[in-house]
Scaffold this active site. Structure first.
Site, PDB file in Angstrom:
ATOM      1  N   GLU A  75       7.364  18.800 -56.038  1.00  0.00           N
ATOM      2  CA  GLU A  75       8.209  17.530 -55.512  1.00  0.00           C
ATOM      3  C   GLU A  75       9.762  17.514 -55.242  1.00  0.00           C
ATOM      4  O   GLU A  75      10.586  17.822 -55.120  1.00  0.00           O
ATOM      5  CB  GLU A  75       8.419  15.961 -56.478  1.00  0.00           C
ATOM      6  CG  GLU A  75       8.476  15.291 -55.743  1.00  0.00           C
ATOM      7  CD  GLU A  75       7.840  13.496 -56.148  1.00  0.00           C
ATOM      8  OE1 GLU A  75       8.649  12.434 -56.110  1.00  0.00           O
ATOM      9  OE2 GLU A  75       7.561  13.582 -57.008  1.00  0.00           O
ATOM     10  N   GLU A 100      15.728  18.170 -56.050  1.00  0.00           N
ATOM     11  CA  GLU A 100      16.918  16.400 -55.908  1.00  0.00           C
ATOM     12  C   GLU A 100      18.349  16.978 -55.634  1.00  0.00           C
ATOM     13  O   GLU A 100      19.118  18.149 -56.557  1.00  0.00           O
ATOM     14  CB  GLU A 100      16.384  15.162 -56.777  1.00  0.00           C
ATOM     15  CG  GLU A 100      17.094  14.307 -56.602  1.00  0.00           C
ATOM     16  CD  GLU A 100      16.923  13.886 -55.692  1.00  0.00           C
ATOM     17  OE1 GLU A 100      18.047  13.507 -54.528  1.00  0.00           O
ATOM     18  OE2 GLU A 100      16.254  13.171 -55.179  1.00  0.00           O
ATOM     19  N   ASP A 150      13.736   9.659 -46.534  1.00  0.00           N
ATOM     20  CA  ASP A 150      14.084   8.582 -45.292  1.00  0.00           C
ATOM     21  C   ASP A 150      13.747   8.238 -44.133  1.00  0.00           C
ATOM     22  O   ASP A 150      13.382   9.317 -43.581  1.00  0.00           O
ATOM     23  CB  ASP A 150      15.598   8.843 -44.992  1.00  0.00           C
ATOM     24  CG  ASP A 150      16.712   7.808 -44.930  1.00  0.00           C
ATOM     25  OD1 ASP A 150      15.729   7.365 -44.023  1.00  0.00           O
ATOM     26  OD2 ASP A 150      17.691   8.950 -45.029  1.00  0.00           O
ATOM     27  N   LYS A 154      15.303   4.469 -36.516  1.00  0.00           N
ATOM     28  CA  LYS A 154      15.781   3.955 -35.251  1.00  0.00           C
ATOM     29  C   LYS A 154      15.715   5.502 -34.501  1.00  0.00           C
ATOM     30  O   LYS A 154      15.369   6.470 -34.523  1.00  0.00           O
ATOM     31  CB  LYS A 154      17.797   4.070 -35.025  1.00  0.00           C
ATOM     32  CG  LYS A 154      18.012   2.706 -35.770  1.00  0.00           C
ATOM     33  CD  LYS A 154      19.320   2.682 -35.665  1.00  0.00           C
ATOM     34  CE  LYS A 154      20.215   1.445 -36.844  1.00  0.00           C
ATOM     35  NZ  LYS A 154      21.715   1.794 -36.030  1.00  0.00           N
ATOM     36  N   ASP A 186       6.291   4.114 -46.893  1.00  0.00           N
ATOM     37  CA  ASP A 186       6.121   2.656 -46.453  1.00  0.00           C
ATOM     38  C   ASP A 186       6.708   2.202 -44.786  1.00  0.00           C
ATOM     39  O   ASP A 186       7.048   0.965 -44.828  1.00  0.00           O
ATOM     40  CB  ASP A 186       6.649   2.282 -47.173  1.00  0.00           C
ATOM     41  CG  ASP A 186       8.304   2.123 -47.478  1.00  0.00           C
ATOM     42  OD1 ASP A 186       8.824   3.065 -47.062  1.00  0.00           O
ATOM     43  OD2 ASP A 186       8.772   0.938 -48.253  1.00  0.00           O
ATOM     44  N   THR A 223       6.057   2.873 -57.189  1.00  0.00           N
ATOM     45  CA  THR A 223       7.346   3.598 -56.991  1.00  0.00           C
ATOM     46  C   THR A 223       8.618   2.129 -57.041  1.00  0.00           C
ATOM     47  O   THR A 223       8.168   1.014 -56.284  1.00  0.00           O
ATOM     48  CB  THR A 223       8.086   4.630 -56.391  1.00  0.00           C
ATOM     49  OG1 THR A 223       8.513   3.557 -55.145  1.00  0.00           O
ATOM     50  CG2 THR A 223       7.519   5.515 -56.742  1.00  0.00           C
ATOM     51  N   PHE A 225      10.587   2.228 -54.707  1.00  0.00           N
ATOM     52  CA  PHE A 225      10.386   1.709 -53.098  1.00  0.00           C
ATOM     53  C   PHE A 225       8.916   1.968 -52.816  1.00  0.00           C
ATOM     54  O   PHE A 225       9.001   0.878 -51.743  1.00  0.00           O
ATOM     55  CB  PHE A 225      10.443   3.584 -52.602  1.00  0.00           C
ATOM     56  CG  PHE A 225      11.672   4.118 -52.670  1.00  0.00           C
ATOM     57  CD1 PHE A 225      12.878   3.848 -52.307  1.00  0.00           C
ATOM     58  CD2 PHE A 225      11.509   4.917 -54.058  1.00  0.00           C
ATOM     59  CE1 PHE A 225      13.911   4.231 -52.491  1.00  0.00           C
ATOM     60  CE2 PHE A 225      12.485   5.562 -54.720  1.00  0.00           C
ATOM     61  CZ  PHE A 225      14.327   5.786 -53.486  1.00  0.00           C
ATOM     62  N   GLU A 226       7.581   1.615 -53.221  1.00  0.00           N
ATOM     63  CA  GLU A 226       6.216   1.130 -52.868  1.00  0.00           C
ATOM     64  C   GLU A 226       6.447  -0.445 -53.086  1.00  0.00           C
ATOM     65  O   GLU A 226       6.667  -1.140 -52.134  1.00  0.00           O
ATOM     66  CB  GLU A 226       5.579   1.874 -53.625  1.00  0.00           C
ATOM     67  CG  GLU A 226       4.347   1.095 -53.437  1.00  0.00           C
ATOM     68  CD  GLU A 226       2.892   1.992 -53.740  1.00  0.00           C
ATOM     69  OE1 GLU A 226       1.967   1.993 -53.313  1.00  0.00           O
ATOM     70  OE2 GLU A 226       3.417   3.123 -54.237  1.00  0.00           O
TER      71      GLU A 226
END
Length: 245
Positions: A75, A100, A150, A154, A186, A223, A225-226
């Site tokens: 990952e 990470e 990310d 824009k 998302d 997650t 974020f989800e």
């Protein structure tokens, strides 16, 4: 040949032909230290010898890394690592590797891994592009995961999105034939961008059978974020592309 240049916290991998002509760039990000909690700091000190992989300019041998032969799932950008720990705990028959650049995220992941008594998880805290170039053997990964990167929403920043043609080919070389690149986002515009890039990428096939997207697989945990996306009224889009050649 290639060289790595650093500017304003970014890493750009630039490749050249033998005649010196630049042929591509891949942008990634350098290690970000951040502020560690005492628990995260302790987790790194205690667990890094067993679960951490230091960066080195030599290829890894997954059998040696995990002391066994098993499918390898990698990952990129695991955040705080909660879902990565959950996946490794739910699938002990697989080996998991997380990359990470945020040190507190690495510490938090190791805290969770220790609490779960995991032996099938390893982590790295280094720029992903350099790791792929110097340490991941070709054709050695069963799956690469990229969840909620990310979105750079824009339009003028779309070029900063990690999913680009050169990135797709970098990953393809490291996947086994039949290996999977699993993405989730998302942001609908980013999902469309991912599909556009991957549909045009040689050597890949979309595994979706009804449209471009798949339902969230059971092995991908929900997650934060989800959950955030749901709160904001966003959908969530999963895509799986298989290496075919």
């Amino acid at each position: 040949m290639s060289e790595v240049s650093k500017k304003s916290g970014d890493v750009t991998l630039t490749e050249f032909t033998d005649e010196g002509k630049m042929v591509r760039k891949i942008r990634s990000f350098v290690r970000r230290e951040g502020r560690l909690t005492k628990g995260q700091e302790h987790a790194i000190e205690k667990n890094w010898p067993a679960m951490g992989i230091d960066f080195a300019t030599e290829m890894l041998d997954w059998t040696q890394v995990f002391n066994r032969e098993a499918p390898v799932v990698l990952e990129i950008g695991f955040g705080m690592g909660a879902s990565l720990v959950e996946m490794a705990q739910a699938a002990p028959q697989k080996n998991y590797v997380g990359i990470e650049v945020h040190t507190p995220g690495v510490g938090h992941c190791l805290m969770g891994a220790e609490a779960a008594n995991l032996t099938n998880l390893r982590v790295m805290c280094h720029d992903g592009v350099e790791v792929f170039e110097h340490m991941i053997p070709d054709g050695s990964l069963d799956m690469v995961q990229l969840f909620f990167p990310d979105p750079w929403h824009k339009a003028r920043h779309h070029k900063r999105r990690i999913v680009q043609p050169e990135f797709a080919q970098m990953l393809r070389k490291k996947l086994k034939i039949g290996g999977i690149f699993h993405m989730a986002t998302d942001w609908e515009n980013y999902a469309e961008h991912m599909v556009e890039v991957m549909d045009a990428a040689p050597g890949y096939k979309n595994t979706a059978t009804d449209g471009a997207y798949i339902a969230r697989p059971e092995d991908r945990p929900l997650t934060k974020f989800e959950a955030r996306g749901h709160r904001l009224g966003h959908g969530v889009w999963d895509m799986k592309y298989m290496r075919t050649e």
